[in-house]
Design a protein around this motif. Sequence first.
Motif, PDB file in Angstrom:
ATOM      1  N   GLU A 110     -26.173  15.111 -49.342  1.00 35.72           N
ATOM      2  CA  GLU A 110     -26.027  13.880 -48.567  1.00 35.72           C
ATOM      3  C   GLU A 110     -24.631  13.808 -47.952  1.00 35.72           C
ATOM      4  O   GLU A 110     -23.624  14.062 -48.624  1.00 35.72           O
ATOM      5  CB  GLU A 110     -26.259  12.669 -49.475  1.00 35.72           C
ATOM      6  N   LYS A 149     -37.338  10.139 -54.476  1.00 37.22           N
ATOM      7  CA  LYS A 149     -36.855   9.692 -55.789  1.00 37.22           C
ATOM      8  C   LYS A 149     -37.311   8.277 -56.080  1.00 37.22           C
ATOM      9  O   LYS A 149     -37.697   7.943 -57.211  1.00 37.22           O
ATOM     10  CB  LYS A 149     -35.329   9.787 -55.835  1.00 37.22           C
ATOM     11  N   GLN A 150     -37.272   7.415 -55.067  1.00 35.65           N
ATOM     12  CA  GLN A 150     -37.715   6.035 -55.245  1.00 35.65           C
ATOM     13  C   GLN A 150     -39.208   5.972 -55.544  1.00 35.65           C
ATOM     14  O   GLN A 150     -39.647   5.216 -56.423  1.00 35.65           O
ATOM     15  CB  GLN A 150     -37.386   5.224 -53.995  1.00 35.65           C
ATOM     16  N   HIS A 193     -37.452   7.080 -59.782  1.00 35.25           N
ATOM     17  CA  HIS A 193     -36.163   7.655 -60.199  1.00 35.25           C
ATOM     18  C   HIS A 193     -36.261   8.388 -61.538  1.00 35.25           C
ATOM     19  O   HIS A 193     -35.332   8.379 -62.349  1.00 35.25           O
ATOM     20  CB  HIS A 193     -35.078   6.572 -60.261  1.00 35.25           C
ATOM     21  N   SER A 241     -26.170  10.282 -55.134  1.00 37.50           N
ATOM     22  CA  SER A 241     -27.038  11.472 -55.150  1.00 37.50           C
ATOM     23  C   SER A 241     -26.281  12.743 -55.506  1.00 37.50           C
ATOM     24  O   SER A 241     -26.888  13.772 -55.784  1.00 37.50           O
ATOM     25  CB  SER A 241     -27.711  11.653 -53.780  1.00 37.50           C
ATOM     26  N   PRO A 261     -21.456   9.955 -52.945  1.00 39.74           N
ATOM     27  CA  PRO A 261     -22.589   9.053 -53.175  1.00 39.74           C
ATOM     28  C   PRO A 261     -23.273   9.286 -54.516  1.00 39.74           C
ATOM     29  O   PRO A 261     -23.040  10.306 -55.178  1.00 39.74           O
ATOM     30  CB  PRO A 261     -23.533   9.388 -52.011  1.00 39.74           C
ATOM     31  N   ARG A 286     -35.157  16.598 -53.926  1.00 37.85           N
ATOM     32  CA  ARG A 286     -35.901  15.435 -53.450  1.00 37.85           C
ATOM     33  C   ARG A 286     -35.021  14.529 -52.585  1.00 37.85           C
ATOM     34  O   ARG A 286     -33.831  14.377 -52.835  1.00 37.85           O
ATOM     35  CB  ARG A 286     -36.425  14.630 -54.629  1.00 37.85           C
ATOM     36  N   SER A 287     -35.650  13.932 -51.578  1.00 43.58           N
ATOM     37  CA  SER A 287     -34.953  12.948 -50.753  1.00 43.58           C
ATOM     38  C   SER A 287     -34.853  11.637 -51.527  1.00 43.58           C
ATOM     39  O   SER A 287     -35.520  11.444 -52.563  1.00 43.58           O
ATOM     40  CB  SER A 287     -35.712  12.715 -49.444  1.00 43.58           C
ATOM     41  N   GLU A 288     -34.033  10.709 -51.039  1.00 42.61           N
ATOM     42  CA  GLU A 288     -33.902   9.418 -51.702  1.00 42.61           C
ATOM     43  C   GLU A 288     -35.237   8.683 -51.720  1.00 42.61           C
ATOM     44  O   GLU A 288     -35.572   7.991 -52.697  1.00 42.61           O
ATOM     45  CB  GLU A 288     -32.842   8.571 -50.991  1.00 42.61           C
TER      46      GLU A 288
END
Length: 246
Positions: free
Chosen positions: A205, A78-79, A83, A146, A144, A73-75
């Motif tokens: 990332e 996830k948001q 999360h 992630s 990071p 999943r991309s950030e």
Amino acid sequence: SMVFMRNFPKSWVAEESLAELPGKIRKILGRFGQLQGDPEVFSTGQQVSAVATFADMTMAKVAVQTLHGVDMRSEVEKQLAGHRPPQESDRFWMCVQGEAAAAVHSHELQDSRHRAGSGHQQQPAGVLTSGDSEESFVLLRGYPPSWGEPQLRAVFVAFGGIASIQMSGEGRPRMARVALKDPSALSRAAEQLHSTTVGDGDVIEECVISCQHIVGRAERRQREAEVAAKEQAHREAEAQRQAEAA
């Protein structure tokens, strides 16, 4: 050495992006070894799968061990999900041709046990930075939030792979203490990775990492023994030279 894949990021398999999927797969897998031909993509209903062929079986297995189970999943995704922990459909699925599904589940079970054991541990930052260690290691900083163990393992594939990881879940920058399967590659890995940009911007990332080779007591003893052996050999050679000249 054919590998099968599914559970790609939603943005990759959207109708307007599907034509770019073979190129993205080639970019990711190309980090592990040479591919034979272009990856093939198949779309059946809502499920998108792909097949690629490695020139070398060993590299195919390394790719599977590194990428299988990674949260794709991309950030943003996830948001939007609050999360929450990744579901099975969020994790990248990859398998080598000829390996039964049971083998994949066995790998997952072994990996979970490995994470619970000495291979992957959360440690306070002070423990990770301590140089009073028997074994040498690479101290990696700056990855990071992630990143997890799969992303760290992918970074060190070119240096023979990781034997164990200790990660710090506190403070900034984030730190990891990495022991390699080939301890002789520690210095080279730290030198070549230090202050470089790693990650592909898709599965992993991108970030700039800092790497330091921390010399442990065993390596210091080895170095001291090598220096002492050279000095002894020099003294013996000098004594022989003087005896011959007398």
